[in-house]
Design a protein around this motif. Structure first.
Motif, PDB file in Angstrom:
ATOM      1  N   SER A   1      42.249  37.296  -8.547  1.00 24.57           N
ATOM      2  CA  SER A   1      42.057  38.390  -7.384  1.00 24.57           C
ATOM      3  C   SER A   1      41.522  38.365  -6.591  1.00 24.57           C
ATOM      4  O   SER A   1      42.363  39.754  -5.448  1.00 24.57           O
ATOM      5  N   GLY A   2      40.895  36.827  -5.610  1.00 24.63           N
ATOM      6  CA  GLY A   2      40.470  36.713  -4.722  1.00 24.63           C
ATOM      7  C   GLY A   2      38.660  38.130  -4.170  1.00 24.63           C
ATOM      8  O   GLY A   2      38.606  37.571  -3.188  1.00 24.63           O
ATOM      9  N   ASN A   3      38.356  38.230  -5.427  1.00 34.96           N
ATOM     10  CA  ASN A   3      37.329  38.932  -4.957  1.00 34.96           C
ATOM     11  C   ASN A   3      36.004  37.341  -4.876  1.00 34.96           C
ATOM     12  O   ASN A   3      36.330  36.323  -5.474  1.00 34.96           O
ATOM     13  N   SER A   4      35.136  37.600  -3.886  1.00 37.89           N
ATOM     14  CA  SER A   4      34.222  36.981  -3.607  1.00 37.89           C
ATOM     15  C   SER A   4      33.060  37.678  -4.111  1.00 37.89           C
ATOM     16  O   SER A   4      32.698  38.777  -3.912  1.00 37.89           O
ATOM     17  N   ARG A   5      31.896  36.670  -3.879  1.00 41.05           N
ATOM     18  CA  ARG A   5      30.766  37.048  -4.782  1.00 41.05           C
ATOM     19  C   ARG A   5      30.115  36.172  -3.868  1.00 41.05           C
ATOM     20  O   ARG A   5      29.792  34.848  -3.493  1.00 41.05           O
ATOM     21  N   THR A   6      28.581  36.025  -3.484  1.00 42.61           N
ATOM     22  CA  THR A   6      27.597  35.340  -2.385  1.00 42.61           C
ATOM     23  C   THR A   6      26.143  35.215  -4.455  1.00 42.61           C
ATOM     24  O   THR A   6      26.272  35.886  -4.615  1.00 42.61           O
ATOM     25  N   ILE A   7      26.465  33.547  -4.283  1.00 45.85           N
ATOM     26  CA  ILE A   7      25.757  33.574  -5.365  1.00 45.85           C
ATOM     27  C   ILE A   7      24.760  31.848  -4.948  1.00 45.85           C
ATOM     28  O   ILE A   7      24.857  31.539  -3.512  1.00 45.85           O
ATOM     29  N   PRO A   8      23.320  32.016  -5.714  1.00 43.79           N
ATOM     30  CA  PRO A   8      23.136  31.087  -5.042  1.00 43.79           C
ATOM     31  C   PRO A   8      23.449  29.193  -5.539  1.00 43.79           C
ATOM     32  O   PRO A   8      24.033  29.284  -6.582  1.00 43.79           O
ATOM     33  N   TRP A   9      23.293  28.557  -4.815  1.00 41.02           N
ATOM     34  CA  TRP A   9      24.010  27.711  -5.182  1.00 41.02           C
ATOM     35  C   TRP A   9      23.656  27.051  -6.153  1.00 41.02           C
ATOM     36  O   TRP A   9      24.781  26.259  -7.211  1.00 41.02           O
ATOM     37  N   LYS A  10      23.003  26.877  -6.065  1.00 35.50           N
ATOM     38  CA  LYS A  10      22.151  26.719  -7.377  1.00 35.50           C
ATOM     39  C   LYS A  10      22.459  27.143  -8.594  1.00 35.50           C
ATOM     40  O   LYS A  10      22.415  26.667 -10.309  1.00 35.50           O
ATOM     41  N   GLU A  11      23.058  27.627  -8.685  1.00 37.34           N
ATOM     42  CA  GLU A  11      23.597  28.420 -10.225  1.00 37.34           C
ATOM     43  C   GLU A  11      24.620  28.070 -10.973  1.00 37.34           C
ATOM     44  O   GLU A  11      24.995  27.911 -12.127  1.00 37.34           O
ATOM     45  N   LEU A  12      25.492  27.315 -10.279  1.00 38.39           N
ATOM     46  CA  LEU A  12      26.196  26.083 -10.424  1.00 38.39           C
ATOM     47  C   LEU A  12      26.048  24.614 -11.170  1.00 38.39           C
ATOM     48  O   LEU A  12      26.794  24.321 -11.902  1.00 38.39           O
ATOM     49  N   THR A  13      24.737  25.047 -11.552  1.00 39.25           N
ATOM     50  CA  THR A  13      24.290  23.824 -11.961  1.00 39.25           C
ATOM     51  C   THR A  13      24.104  24.183 -13.387  1.00 39.25           C
ATOM     52  O   THR A  13      24.202  23.462 -14.368  1.00 39.25           O
ATOM     53  N   ASP A  14      24.093  26.079 -14.164  1.00 36.22           N
ATOM     54  CA  ASP A  14      23.310  26.419 -15.099  1.00 36.22           C
ATOM     55  C   ASP A  14      24.668  26.109 -15.369  1.00 36.22           C
ATOM     56  O   ASP A  14      26.121  26.799 -15.898  1.00 36.22           O
ATOM     57  N   THR A  15      25.338  25.209 -16.868  1.00 38.29           N
ATOM     58  CA  THR A  15      26.790  24.774 -17.484  1.00 38.29           C
ATOM     59  C   THR A  15      26.959  26.393 -18.790  1.00 38.29           C
ATOM     60  O   THR A  15      28.156  26.123 -19.320  1.00 38.29           O
ATOM     61  N   THR A  16      25.817  27.429 -18.554  1.00 36.38           N
ATOM     62  CA  THR A  16      26.434  28.150 -19.620  1.00 36.38           C
ATOM     63  C   THR A  16      26.976  29.005 -18.732  1.00 36.38           C
ATOM     64  O   THR A  16      27.470  29.771 -19.082  1.00 36.38           O
ATOM     65  N   LYS A  17      26.899  29.202 -17.088  1.00 39.17           N
ATOM     66  CA  LYS A  17      27.706  29.729 -16.511  1.00 39.17           C
ATOM     67  C   LYS A  17      28.820  29.556 -15.760  1.00 39.17           C
ATOM     68  O   LYS A  17      29.899  30.027 -15.570  1.00 39.17           O
ATOM     69  N   TRP A  18      28.220  28.396 -15.486  1.00 34.39           N
ATOM     70  CA  TRP A  18      29.751  27.381 -14.562  1.00 34.39           C
ATOM     71  C   TRP A  18      29.990  26.100 -15.192  1.00 34.39           C
ATOM     72  O   TRP A  18      29.208  25.219 -15.546  1.00 34.39           O
ATOM     73  N   LEU A  19      31.499  25.536 -15.083  1.00 37.10           N
ATOM     74  CA  LEU A  19      31.456  24.470 -15.445  1.00 37.10           C
ATOM     75  C   LEU A  19      32.720  23.785 -14.690  1.00 37.10           C
ATOM     76  O   LEU A  19      33.127  24.268 -13.552  1.00 37.10           O
ATOM     77  N   GLN A  20      32.198  22.540 -13.758  1.00 39.21           N
ATOM     78  CA  GLN A  20      32.892  22.283 -13.031  1.00 39.21           C
ATOM     79  C   GLN A  20      34.553  21.696 -12.705  1.00 39.21           C
ATOM     80  O   GLN A  20      34.888  21.534 -13.593  1.00 39.21           O
ATOM     81  N   GLY A  21      35.353  22.396 -12.166  1.00 37.31           N
ATOM     82  CA  GLY A  21      36.734  21.995 -12.462  1.00 37.31           C
ATOM     83  C   GLY A  21      37.409  23.152 -12.753  1.00 37.31           C
ATOM     84  O   GLY A  21      36.670  24.343 -12.832  1.00 37.31           O
ATOM     85  N   TRP A  22      38.693  23.145 -12.680  1.00 35.84           N
ATOM     86  CA  TRP A  22      38.916  23.826 -13.783  1.00 35.84           C
ATOM     87  C   TRP A  22      39.193  23.300 -14.483  1.00 35.84           C
ATOM     88  O   TRP A  22      40.342  22.912 -14.626  1.00 35.84           O
ATOM     89  N   LYS A  23      39.486  24.533 -15.824  1.00 32.82           N
ATOM     90  CA  LYS A  23      39.272  24.059 -17.352  1.00 32.82           C
ATOM     91  C   LYS A  23      40.247  24.980 -17.709  1.00 32.82           C
ATOM     92  O   LYS A  23      40.410  25.899 -17.186  1.00 32.82           O
TER      93      LYS A  23
END
Length: 73
Positions: free
Chosen positions: A51-73
């Motif tokens: 969609s091109g939508n952007s959002r600002t998040i704390p980068w440490k949120e990316l370490t939460d595997t219930t929210k984010w997975l590294q790479g495109w799966k």
């Protein structure tokens, strides 16, 4: 994955663990510099590829595997 370096996050690819609004794949488009010189970076801008939508998040949120997975799966 708790050993992320915020300075190496720019243009990294991420997959939302629980996609919303067909937004599954994301890319880090910007590191937000802190107001205090020399302070560590805490915020990033992440953009949904679909969609091109952007959002600002704390980068440490990316370490939460219930929210984010590294790479495109």
């Amino acid at each position: 994955m708790s050993h992320l370096n915020p300075k190496k996050l720019l243009l990294s690819k991420w997959t939302a663990a629980k996609p919303e609004n067909k937004e599954k794949h994301f890319i880090v488009t910007q590191l937000i510099e802190p107001e205090t010189p020399g302070a560590p970076c805490e915020l990033i801008i992440i953009e949904a590829v679909h969609s091109g939508n952007s959002r600002t998040i704390p980068w440490k949120e990316l370490t939460d595997t219930t929210k984010w997975l590294q790479g495109w799966k």
